[in-house]
Design a protein around this motif. Structure first.
Motif, short mmCIF file in Angstrom:
data_model
loop_
_atom_site.label_atom_id
_atom_site.label_comp_id
_atom_site.label_asym_id
_atom_site.label_seq_id
_atom_site.Cartn_x
_atom_site.Cartn_y
_atom_site.Cartn_z
N ILE A 128 57.91 38.33 -3.79
CA ILE A 128 58.62 37.18 -3.23
C ILE A 128 59.02 36.22 -4.34
N ALA A 129 58.11 36.00 -5.28
CA ALA A 129 58.41 35.12 -6.41
C ALA A 129 59.55 35.69 -7.25
N MET A 130 59.55 37.00 -7.44
CA MET A 130 60.61 37.64 -8.22
C MET A 130 61.95 37.54 -7.50
N GLU A 131 61.95 37.70 -6.18
CA GLU A 131 63.18 37.56 -5.40
C GLU A 131 63.74 36.15 -5.54
N LYS A 132 62.85 35.18 -5.46
CA LYS A 132 63.28 33.78 -5.59
C LYS A 132 63.86 33.54 -6.99
N GLU A 133 63.17 34.03 -8.00
CA GLU A 133 63.66 33.86 -9.37
C GLU A 133 65.01 34.56 -9.57
N ASN A 134 65.15 35.75 -9.00
CA ASN A 134 66.41 36.48 -9.10
C ASN A 134 67.55 35.70 -8.46
N ARG A 135 67.31 35.09 -7.31
CA ARG A 135 68.33 34.27 -6.65
C ARG A 135 68.72 33.10 -7.54
N GLN A 136 67.72 32.46 -8.13
CA GLN A 136 68.00 31.32 -9.01
C GLN A 136 68.78 31.76 -10.24
N LEU A 137 68.41 32.89 -10.81
CA LEU A 137 69.10 33.39 -12.00
C LEU A 137 70.53 33.80 -11.69
N ALA A 166 72.41 32.50 -9.38
CA ALA A 166 73.14 31.25 -9.21
C ALA A 166 73.47 30.64 -10.57
N ARG A 167 72.53 30.70 -11.49
CA ARG A 167 72.76 30.16 -12.85
C ARG A 167 73.85 30.95 -13.58
N VAL A 168 73.82 32.27 -13.44
CA VAL A 168 74.84 33.11 -14.06
C VAL A 168 76.21 32.75 -13.51
N LYS A 169 76.30 32.59 -12.21
CA LYS A 169 77.57 32.23 -11.58
C LYS A 169 78.07 30.88 -12.11
N GLU A 170 77.16 29.93 -12.24
CA GLU A 170 77.50 28.60 -12.77
C GLU A 170 78.01 28.71 -14.21
N LEU A 171 77.31 29.49 -15.03
CA LEU A 171 77.71 29.65 -16.43
C LEU A 171 79.05 30.37 -16.56
N GLU A 172 79.29 31.35 -15.70
CA GLU A 172 80.58 32.04 -15.73
C GLU A 172 81.72 31.09 -15.37
N LEU A 173 81.48 30.21 -14.41
CA LEU A 173 82.49 29.22 -14.04
C LEU A 173 82.75 28.26 -15.20
N GLU A 174 81.69 27.79 -15.83
CA GLU A 174 81.84 26.89 -16.97
C GLU A 174 82.60 27.57 -18.10
N ARG A 175 82.30 28.83 -18.36
CA ARG A 175 82.99 29.58 -19.41
C ARG A 175 84.48 29.70 -19.11
#
Length: 52
Positions: free
Chosen positions: A16-25, A27-36
């Motif tokens: 469950i913790a890994m699933e949560k971390e994967n969701r957060q990561l 989201a962060r990747v998506k944010e960074l791709e948008l910024e790029r």
């Protein structure tokens, strides 16, 4: 209820913790791709504006 049932299985808390971390990561990747993309477009715009 899913979390309660999953918590009964061995290693479920870690899963469950890994699933949560994967969701957060993701989201962060998506944010960074948008910024790029924004920075890429800005660089292209300013490169066209500048004539050396």
């Amino acid at each position: 209820m899913r979390d309660a049932e999953a918590a009964e299985r061995p290693g479920a808390v870690e899963a469950i913790a890994m699933e949560k971390e994967n969701r957060q990561l993701r989201a962060r990747v998506k944010e960074l791709e948008l910024e790029r993309e924004i920075l890429r477009r800005a660089a292209k715009y300013f490169a066209a504006e500048t004539s050396w």
